[in-house]
Design a protein around this motif. Sequence first.
Motif, PDB file in Angstrom:
ATOM      1  N   GLN A 185       0.953  -1.141   0.049  1.00  0.00           N
ATOM      2  CA  GLN A 185      -0.045  -0.042   0.116  1.00  0.00           C
ATOM      3  C   GLN A 185       0.949   1.423  -0.100  1.00  0.00           C
ATOM      4  OE1 GLN A 185      -2.443  -0.261   3.364  1.00  0.00           O
ATOM      5  NE2 GLN A 185      -3.799  -1.847   2.405  1.00  0.00           N
ATOM      6  N   LEU A 186       0.226   2.346  -0.380  1.00  0.00           N
ATOM      7  CA  LEU A 186       1.019   3.496  -0.596  1.00  0.00           C
ATOM      8  C   LEU A 186       0.429   4.504   0.552  1.00  0.00           C
ATOM      9  CD1 LEU A 186       1.006   4.302  -4.293  1.00  0.00           C
ATOM     10  CD2 LEU A 186       2.946   3.520  -2.961  1.00  0.00           C
ATOM     11  N   GLU A 187       1.721   5.088   1.316  1.00  0.00           N
ATOM     12  CA  GLU A 187       1.420   6.246   2.165  1.00  0.00           C
ATOM     13  C   GLU A 187       1.508   7.670   1.421  1.00  0.00           C
ATOM     14  OE1 GLU A 187       2.828   8.025   6.627  1.00  0.00           O
ATOM     15  OE2 GLU A 187       3.996   6.576   5.296  1.00  0.00           O
ATOM     16  N   TRP A 188       0.515   8.400   1.074  1.00  0.00           N
ATOM     17  CA  TRP A 188       0.598   9.388   0.531  1.00  0.00           C
ATOM     18  C   TRP A 188       1.272  10.747   1.064  1.00  0.00           C
ATOM     19  CZ3 TRP A 188       0.100   8.703  -4.684  1.00  0.00           C
ATOM     20  CH2 TRP A 188      -0.611   7.471  -5.073  1.00  0.00           C
ATOM     21  N   TYR A 189       1.693  11.710   0.589  1.00  0.00           N
ATOM     22  CA  TYR A 189       2.269  12.728   1.259  1.00  0.00           C
ATOM     23  C   TYR A 189       1.240  13.542   2.185  1.00  0.00           C
ATOM     24  CZ  TYR A 189       5.404  16.786   1.702  1.00  0.00           C
ATOM     25  OH  TYR A 189       6.290  17.702   2.318  1.00  0.00           O
ATOM     26  N   PRO A 190       1.311  13.908   3.326  1.00  0.00           N
ATOM     27  CA  PRO A 190       0.281  14.297   4.355  1.00  0.00           C
ATOM     28  C   PRO A 190      -0.305  15.509   3.858  1.00  0.00           C
ATOM     29  CG  PRO A 190       2.243  13.537   5.536  1.00  0.00           C
ATOM     30  CD  PRO A 190       2.728  13.714   3.960  1.00  0.00           C
ATOM     31  N   VAL A 191      -1.529  15.758   3.815  1.00  0.00           N
ATOM     32  CA  VAL A 191      -2.257  16.784   3.501  1.00  0.00           C
ATOM     33  C   VAL A 191      -1.555  18.085   4.475  1.00  0.00           C
ATOM     34  CG1 VAL A 191      -4.592  18.120   3.468  1.00  0.00           C
ATOM     35  CG2 VAL A 191      -4.146  15.639   2.720  1.00  0.00           C
ATOM     36  N   GLY A 192      -1.677  17.950   5.658  1.00  0.00           N
ATOM     37  CA  GLY A 192      -1.005  18.991   6.501  1.00  0.00           C
ATOM     38  C   GLY A 192       0.149  19.653   5.957  1.00  0.00           C
ATOM     39  N   ARG A 193       1.299  18.893   5.427  1.00  0.00           N
ATOM     40  CA  ARG A 193       2.360  19.327   4.949  1.00  0.00           C
ATOM     41  C   ARG A 193       2.124  20.021   3.901  1.00  0.00           C
ATOM     42  NH1 ARG A 193       6.972  17.478   7.421  1.00  0.00           N
ATOM     43  NH2 ARG A 193       6.773  15.686   8.926  1.00  0.00           N
ATOM     44  N   ILE A 194       1.183  19.634   2.787  1.00  0.00           N
ATOM     45  CA  ILE A 194       1.017  20.299   1.580  1.00  0.00           C
ATOM     46  C   ILE A 194       0.133  21.873   1.827  1.00  0.00           C
ATOM     47  CG2 ILE A 194      -0.528  20.362  -0.433  1.00  0.00           C
ATOM     48  CD1 ILE A 194      -0.503  17.303  -0.509  1.00  0.00           C
ATOM     49  N   LEU A 195      -0.265  21.601   3.107  1.00  0.00           N
ATOM     50  CA  LEU A 195      -0.847  23.001   3.450  1.00  0.00           C
ATOM     51  C   LEU A 195       0.091  24.001   3.810  1.00  0.00           C
ATOM     52  CD1 LEU A 195      -3.608  24.377   3.968  1.00  0.00           C
ATOM     53  CD2 LEU A 195      -3.787  23.629   6.179  1.00  0.00           C
ATOM     54  N   LEU A 196       1.195  23.483   4.424  1.00  0.00           N
ATOM     55  CA  LEU A 196       2.417  24.041   4.918  1.00  0.00           C
ATOM     56  C   LEU A 196       3.091  24.672   3.799  1.00  0.00           C
ATOM     57  CD1 LEU A 196       3.709  25.326   7.638  1.00  0.00           C
ATOM     58  CD2 LEU A 196       5.159  23.116   7.297  1.00  0.00           C
ATOM     59  N   TRP A 197       3.176  23.757   2.705  1.00  0.00           N
ATOM     60  CA  TRP A 197       3.668  24.353   1.419  1.00  0.00           C
ATOM     61  C   TRP A 197       3.031  25.518   0.817  1.00  0.00           C
ATOM     62  CZ3 TRP A 197       8.607  23.969  -0.216  1.00  0.00           C
ATOM     63  CH2 TRP A 197       9.284  22.872   0.041  1.00  0.00           C
ATOM     64  N   ILE A 198       1.818  25.283   0.779  1.00  0.00           N
ATOM     65  CA  ILE A 198       0.892  26.437   0.388  1.00  0.00           C
ATOM     66  C   ILE A 198       1.077  27.805   1.151  1.00  0.00           C
ATOM     67  CG2 ILE A 198      -1.686  26.991   0.246  1.00  0.00           C
ATOM     68  CD1 ILE A 198      -2.212  24.478  -0.486  1.00  0.00           C
ATOM     69  N   ALA A 199       1.318  27.688   2.522  1.00  0.00           N
ATOM     70  CA  ALA A 199       1.483  28.649   3.250  1.00  0.00           C
ATOM     71  C   ALA A 199       2.886  29.278   2.955  1.00  0.00           C
ATOM     72  CB  ALA A 199       1.608  28.348   4.799  1.00  0.00           C
ATOM     73  N   GLY A 200       3.986  28.488   2.652  1.00  0.00           N
ATOM     74  CA  GLY A 200       5.098  29.259   2.133  1.00  0.00           C
ATOM     75  C   GLY A 200       5.101  29.776   0.938  1.00  0.00           C
ATOM     76  N   PHE A 201       4.415  29.183  -0.059  1.00  0.00           N
ATOM     77  CA  PHE A 201       4.357  29.948  -1.309  1.00  0.00           C
ATOM     78  C   PHE A 201       3.561  31.147  -1.402  1.00  0.00           C
ATOM     79  CE2 PHE A 201       4.917  25.630  -3.379  1.00  0.00           C
ATOM     80  CZ  PHE A 201       6.023  26.116  -4.114  1.00  0.00           C
ATOM     81  N   ALA A 202       2.720  31.139  -0.513  1.00  0.00           N
ATOM     82  CA  ALA A 202       1.643  32.614  -0.182  1.00  0.00           C
ATOM     83  C   ALA A 202       2.728  33.470   0.246  1.00  0.00           C
ATOM     84  CB  ALA A 202       0.557  32.289   0.812  1.00  0.00           C
ATOM     85  N   ALA A 203       3.565  33.164   1.397  1.00  0.00           N
ATOM     86  CA  ALA A 203       4.480  33.965   2.027  1.00  0.00           C
ATOM     87  C   ALA A 203       5.450  34.500   0.958  1.00  0.00           C
ATOM     88  CB  ALA A 203       5.041  33.609   3.306  1.00  0.00           C
ATOM     89  N   LEU A 204       5.998  33.667   0.285  1.00  0.00           N
ATOM     90  CA  LEU A 204       7.010  34.080  -0.653  1.00  0.00           C
ATOM     91  C   LEU A 204       6.492  35.073  -1.782  1.00  0.00           C
ATOM     92  CD1 LEU A 204       9.943  33.437  -2.043  1.00  0.00           C
ATOM     93  CD2 LEU A 204       9.045  31.466  -3.163  1.00  0.00           C
ATOM     94  N   THR A 205       5.368  34.659  -2.482  1.00  0.00           N
ATOM     95  CA  THR A 205       4.996  35.393  -3.657  1.00  0.00           C
ATOM     96  C   THR A 205       4.620  36.773  -2.995  1.00  0.00           C
ATOM     97  OG1 THR A 205       2.652  34.525  -3.009  1.00  0.00           O
ATOM     98  CG2 THR A 205       3.956  33.625  -4.810  1.00  0.00           C
ATOM     99  N   THR A 206       4.104  37.210  -1.816  1.00  0.00           N
ATOM    100  CA  THR A 206       3.723  38.205  -0.992  1.00  0.00           C
ATOM    101  C   THR A 206       4.894  39.151  -0.922  1.00  0.00           C
ATOM    102  OG1 THR A 206       1.738  37.234  -0.172  1.00  0.00           O
ATOM    103  CG2 THR A 206       2.446  39.425   0.625  1.00  0.00           C
TER     104      THR A 206
END
Length: 322
Positions: free
Chosen positions: A110-131
């Motif tokens: 079975q596959l363990e997929w990349y956690p949604v919470g870590r994706i959310l943290l990457w989104i926060a990082g991109f939002a801060a970077l673009t701003t």
Amino acid sequence: MITIVLIGLAAGCASALMFASIISGALISLLLFYLAPLPLMVVALGWGPLAATIGGIAAAAGLGAIFGLAYCIAFAITVAVPAWWLGHLALLGRPLPAAAEDGSAPAAVQLEWYPVGRILLWIAGFAALTTIAAMLTLGGDAQAIQGVLRRGLMRILAPRGSTPSADIERWVTALAIIAPAAATIVAMMTLTLNLWLAGKVTATSGRLQRPWPDLKSAELPPMTLVALSVALAFCFIGGLAAMFAQIATTALMMAYGLTGFAVLHTLTLALKSRVFWLCSAYAIVIVFGWPVLAMIALGLADAIFGLRQRYLRGKPPPLPAS
């Protein structure tokens, strides 16, 4: 391979057109501008990150050739790179051998997929970077950035050919102070919405290459609290560093606000009118805005006290099937 290239180019063209539509100044162009990452995210989730890479490079190069290097860089930072990387992370998984029931050799993988919470943290990082990147285009220090923001807001709010009143000047000053945080919130919400919409589109079409995640179990890594504390501390040192720290703090706070909604979805599992209460909560936050502070508090409380784990442990076991 030819199919992937063609689909990537088509998505890149669509994304570039949506991004460039902001030049027209039409109201609908603002919506298209914010949805510009969507085509690239769809192909990233449905056909793989390679298709998004091809589309992103083609779109950035086309925008640079037509409108100049500034548009190429802006598109790459705000649209192409986040769409490609978030699509890559969403499809990232590692095999976990599942042991057979009798304890013998593994029966399946079975596959363990990349956690949604870590994706959310990457989104926060991109939002801060673009701003932060957008703020740096306005000036090289906090005072210069605030001055540009004040002048831009003054042109919008003050009547032409008249001296602005003291009330308007106070409003403009206040808005200029909160403008970086507001831009961070918009970037955070649009990236999250685009990724969710891309997932829904690919799942509906049957192209999603992973099972739909359990969003109500999303949680940020524990070290996020440490990063938030450090960012909060830097907010009080003044200058450009404080502005950047406020942007980072806003992005992390919004990430905890989104996990707060996940906590709300978990804590309302036993309610008979669960859909009504959830819809009411979403409507109140969308209409008024400031109640998102309650979601942020709920997300922080869950990170500190483990509200969801306590709730799920306290639930009675399900009745055996008759």
